[in-house]
Design a protein around this motif. Structure first.
Motif, PDB file in Angstrom:
ATOM      1  N   ASP A 257     -31.252  15.606   2.814  1.00 45.01           N
ATOM      2  CA  ASP A 257     -32.587  15.145   2.444  1.00 45.01           C
ATOM      3  C   ASP A 257     -32.594  13.629   2.402  1.00 45.01           C
ATOM      4  N   ASP A 258     -33.766  13.053   2.538  1.00 41.25           N
ATOM      5  CA  ASP A 258     -33.942  11.609   2.433  1.00 41.25           C
ATOM      6  C   ASP A 258     -34.450  11.289   1.036  1.00 41.25           C
ATOM      7  N   LYS A 259     -34.307  10.057   0.653  1.00 39.20           N
ATOM      8  CA  LYS A 259     -34.823   9.583  -0.640  1.00 39.20           C
ATOM      9  C   LYS A 259     -34.257  10.374  -1.820  1.00 39.20           C
ATOM     10  N   PRO A 260     -32.930  10.395  -1.965  1.00 40.44           N
ATOM     11  CA  PRO A 260     -32.317  11.168  -3.055  1.00 40.44           C
ATOM     12  C   PRO A 260     -32.395  10.428  -4.380  1.00 40.44           C
ATOM     13  N   TRP A 261     -33.568  10.188  -4.864  1.00 40.82           N
ATOM     14  CA  TRP A 261     -33.742   9.399  -6.086  1.00 40.82           C
ATOM     15  C   TRP A 261     -33.366  10.158  -7.344  1.00 40.82           C
ATOM     16  N   ALA A 262     -33.355  11.457  -7.326  1.00 37.16           N
ATOM     17  CA  ALA A 262     -33.088  12.237  -8.536  1.00 37.16           C
ATOM     18  C   ALA A 262     -31.636  12.684  -8.567  1.00 37.16           C
ATOM     19  N   LEU A 263     -30.755  11.762  -8.916  1.00 40.44           N
ATOM     20  CA  LEU A 263     -29.347  12.078  -9.049  1.00 40.44           C
ATOM     21  C   LEU A 263     -29.060  12.415 -10.505  1.00 40.44           C
ATOM     22  N   PRO A 264     -27.971  13.139 -10.798  1.00 38.51           N
ATOM     23  CA  PRO A 264     -27.667  13.469 -12.187  1.00 38.51           C
ATOM     24  C   PRO A 264     -27.567  12.201 -13.040  1.00 38.51           C
TER      25      PRO A 264
ATOM     26  N   ALA B 287     -39.978  26.131   2.073  1.00 35.38           N
ATOM     27  CA  ALA B 287     -38.739  25.688   2.725  1.00 35.38           C
ATOM     28  C   ALA B 287     -37.533  26.561   2.373  1.00 35.38           C
ATOM     29  N   PRO B 288     -37.314  26.917   1.101  1.00 33.28           N
ATOM     30  CA  PRO B 288     -36.151  27.764   0.801  1.00 33.28           C
ATOM     31  C   PRO B 288     -36.189  29.114   1.524  1.00 33.28           C
ATOM     32  N   ARG B 289     -37.355  29.731   1.589  1.00 25.81           N
ATOM     33  CA  ARG B 289     -37.472  31.034   2.265  1.00 25.81           C
ATOM     34  C   ARG B 289     -37.200  30.897   3.754  1.00 25.81           C
ATOM     35  N   ILE B 290     -37.736  29.863   4.375  1.00 21.36           N
ATOM     36  CA  ILE B 290     -37.517  29.654   5.806  1.00 21.36           C
ATOM     37  C   ILE B 290     -36.035  29.398   6.080  1.00 21.36           C
ATOM     38  N   ALA B 291     -35.395  28.567   5.271  1.00 21.78           N
ATOM     39  CA  ALA B 291     -33.967  28.290   5.439  1.00 21.78           C
ATOM     40  C   ALA B 291     -33.146  29.561   5.228  1.00 21.78           C
ATOM     41  N   ARG B 292     -33.506  30.341   4.234  1.00 19.96           N
ATOM     42  CA  ARG B 292     -32.810  31.604   3.944  1.00 19.96           C
ATOM     43  C   ARG B 292     -32.922  32.559   5.135  1.00 19.96           C
ATOM     44  N   ASP B 293     -34.103  32.682   5.713  1.00 25.26           N
ATOM     45  CA  ASP B 293     -34.293  33.558   6.868  1.00 25.26           C
ATOM     46  C   ASP B 293     -33.513  33.052   8.086  1.00 25.26           C
TER      47      ASP B 293
ATOM     48  N   TYR C  56     -25.847  25.075  14.579  1.00 27.06           N
ATOM     49  CA  TYR C  56     -27.287  25.304  14.699  1.00 27.06           C
ATOM     50  C   TYR C  56     -27.990  24.409  13.687  1.00 27.06           C
ATOM     51  N   ARG C  57     -29.170  23.913  14.053  1.00 31.63           N
ATOM     52  CA  ARG C  57     -29.909  23.003  13.183  1.00 31.63           C
ATOM     53  C   ARG C  57     -31.350  23.458  13.014  1.00 31.63           C
ATOM     54  N   LEU C  58     -31.873  23.184  11.817  1.00 29.92           N
ATOM     55  CA  LEU C  58     -33.267  23.474  11.503  1.00 29.92           C
ATOM     56  C   LEU C  58     -33.803  22.313  10.678  1.00 29.92           C
ATOM     57  N   ALA C  59     -34.940  21.781  11.062  1.00 30.66           N
ATOM     58  CA  ALA C  59     -35.620  20.750  10.278  1.00 30.66           C
ATOM     59  C   ALA C  59     -36.932  21.340   9.806  1.00 30.66           C
ATOM     60  N   LEU C  60     -37.208  21.206   8.506  1.00 34.92           N
ATOM     61  CA  LEU C  60     -38.436  21.781   7.973  1.00 34.92           C
ATOM     62  C   LEU C  60     -39.053  20.858   6.943  1.00 34.92           C
ATOM     63  N   PRO C  61     -40.369  20.899   6.812  1.00 31.35           N
ATOM     64  CA  PRO C  61     -41.024  20.057   5.816  1.00 31.35           C
ATOM     65  C   PRO C  61     -40.629  20.503   4.408  1.00 31.35           C
ATOM     66  N   SER C  62     -40.598  19.549   3.513  1.00 31.23           N
ATOM     67  CA  SER C  62     -40.248  19.837   2.125  1.00 31.23           C
ATOM     68  C   SER C  62     -41.461  20.443   1.423  1.00 31.23           C
ATOM     69  N   THR C  63     -41.574  21.762   1.540  1.00 33.83           N
ATOM     70  CA  THR C  63     -42.664  22.504   0.916  1.00 33.83           C
ATOM     71  C   THR C  63     -42.065  23.643   0.101  1.00 33.83           C
ATOM     72  N   ALA C  64     -42.903  24.324  -0.637  1.00 32.73           N
ATOM     73  CA  ALA C  64     -42.441  25.448  -1.456  1.00 32.73           C
ATOM     74  C   ALA C  64     -41.893  26.597  -0.603  1.00 32.73           C
TER      75      ALA C  64
ATOM     76  N   HIS D 258     -36.012  20.237  -2.309  1.00 33.27           N
ATOM     77  CA  HIS D 258     -37.467  20.230  -2.409  1.00 33.27           C
ATOM     78  C   HIS D 258     -37.947  19.747  -3.783  1.00 33.27           C
ATOM     79  N   ARG D 259     -37.346  20.268  -4.841  1.00 30.09           N
ATOM     80  CA  ARG D 259     -37.812  19.961  -6.194  1.00 30.09           C
ATOM     81  C   ARG D 259     -37.390  18.593  -6.723  1.00 30.09           C
ATOM     82  N   HIS D 260     -36.213  18.131  -6.329  1.00 33.08           N
ATOM     83  CA  HIS D 260     -35.629  16.975  -6.997  1.00 33.08           C
ATOM     84  C   HIS D 260     -35.533  15.723  -6.133  1.00 33.08           C
ATOM     85  N   THR D 261     -36.134  15.744  -4.964  1.00 32.76           N
ATOM     86  CA  THR D 261     -36.171  14.539  -4.135  1.00 32.76           C
ATOM     87  C   THR D 261     -37.604  14.337  -3.644  1.00 32.76           C
ATOM     88  N   ARG D 262     -37.829  13.191  -3.063  1.00 32.29           N
ATOM     89  CA  ARG D 262     -39.140  12.921  -2.477  1.00 32.29           C
ATOM     90  C   ARG D 262     -39.064  12.962  -0.960  1.00 32.29           C
TER      91      ARG D 262
END
Length: 164
Positions: free
Chosen positions: A92-99, A31-37, A21-29, A67-71
Motif C-alpha cells: 500500500d502507499d501512504k502508510p501513515w498509520a504505523l504502530p 478489496a478484501p473479498r476480491i483479494a480473497r477470491d 501473479y499480481r492484482l491491483a485493486l482500489p482501496s474500498t470495502a 484498507h482501514r489503516h492507510t490512505r
C-alpha cells in the motif's frame, strides 16, 4: 495478551521455478473479498487446495489492514506459487498509520488482547504462516509498505492441517 513482533523483513525473492501473479485493486470495502477470491482461485488452480483456508484468512486480514489503516488509493496483491509453498504480499502507499509506542509492549511489537475489538489479525497470520514480515520504504518519510506471508504444504502436514 499476545505479542507479535513487527520487523523490517523484505519480501523473500521468488524461488526457482515459481510463478508470480499480481492484482491491483482500489482501496474500498470490497478489496478484501476480491483479494480473497483471487488467492482462492490461484491456489485451487495451482493444486494448493490444502492452503486455501489459511490463505483466505491471512490475505483478508492484511488487505483489510491496508484498507482501514492507510490512505492508499490502490492496494497491490502479489502471489508467488511454487510446488511447496505460496507467498502473498500486500503493498500500500501512504502508510501513515504505523504502530504507535502506546500500542507496543516493547520496541517493535504489536499487542492483541482478548479485551480488544480488533488487532488480532496479525496474531492469526503469525500462527498460520511459515514466515511473515513487513517493510516500510522511504525512511523517515514513508512512501509505501509491504506486508507478506508464506504458507507451506509442509507446515500444514506437521500441524495436522493437511487434507488430501
Amino acid at each position: 495478551m499476545t505479542t507479535v513482533p513487527v520487523t523490517a523483513t523484505p519480501v523473500p525473492p521468488p524461488p526457482q521455478g515459481a510463478e508470480t501473479y499480481r492484482l491491483a485493486l482500489p482501496s474500498t470495502a470490497t478489496a478484501p473479498r476480491i483479494a480473497r477470491d483471487f488467492v482462492t482461485s490461484l491456489l485451487g488452480l495451482s493444486r494448493h487446495r490444502n492452503l486455501v483456508d489459511d490463505a483466505r484468512l491471512c490475505v483478508t486480514e492484511v488487505v483489510t489492514n491496508a484498507h482501514r489503516h492507510t490512505r492508499t488509493p490502490l492496494i497491490r496483491v502479489r502471489v508467488t506459487v511454487n510446488r511447496k509453498q505460496v507467498t502473498v504480499s500486500v503493498a500500500d502507499d501512504k502508510p501513515w498509520a504505523l504502530p504507535t509506542p502506546a500500542a507496543r509492549t516493547a520496541p517493535g511489537a504489536i499487542r492483541a488482547g482478548a479485551e480488544q475489538d480488533s488487532g488480532r489479525g496479525l496474531v492469526l497470520v503469525e500462527n498460520l504462516a511459515l514466515a511473515w514480515g513487513s517493510t516500510v520504504y522511504g525512511g523517515s518519510s514513508p512512501s509505501h509498505k509491504t506486508v507478506w506471508f508464506t504458507l507451506s504444504e509442509a507446515r500444514n502436514e506437521v500441524a495436522g492441517r493437511w487434507n488430501p
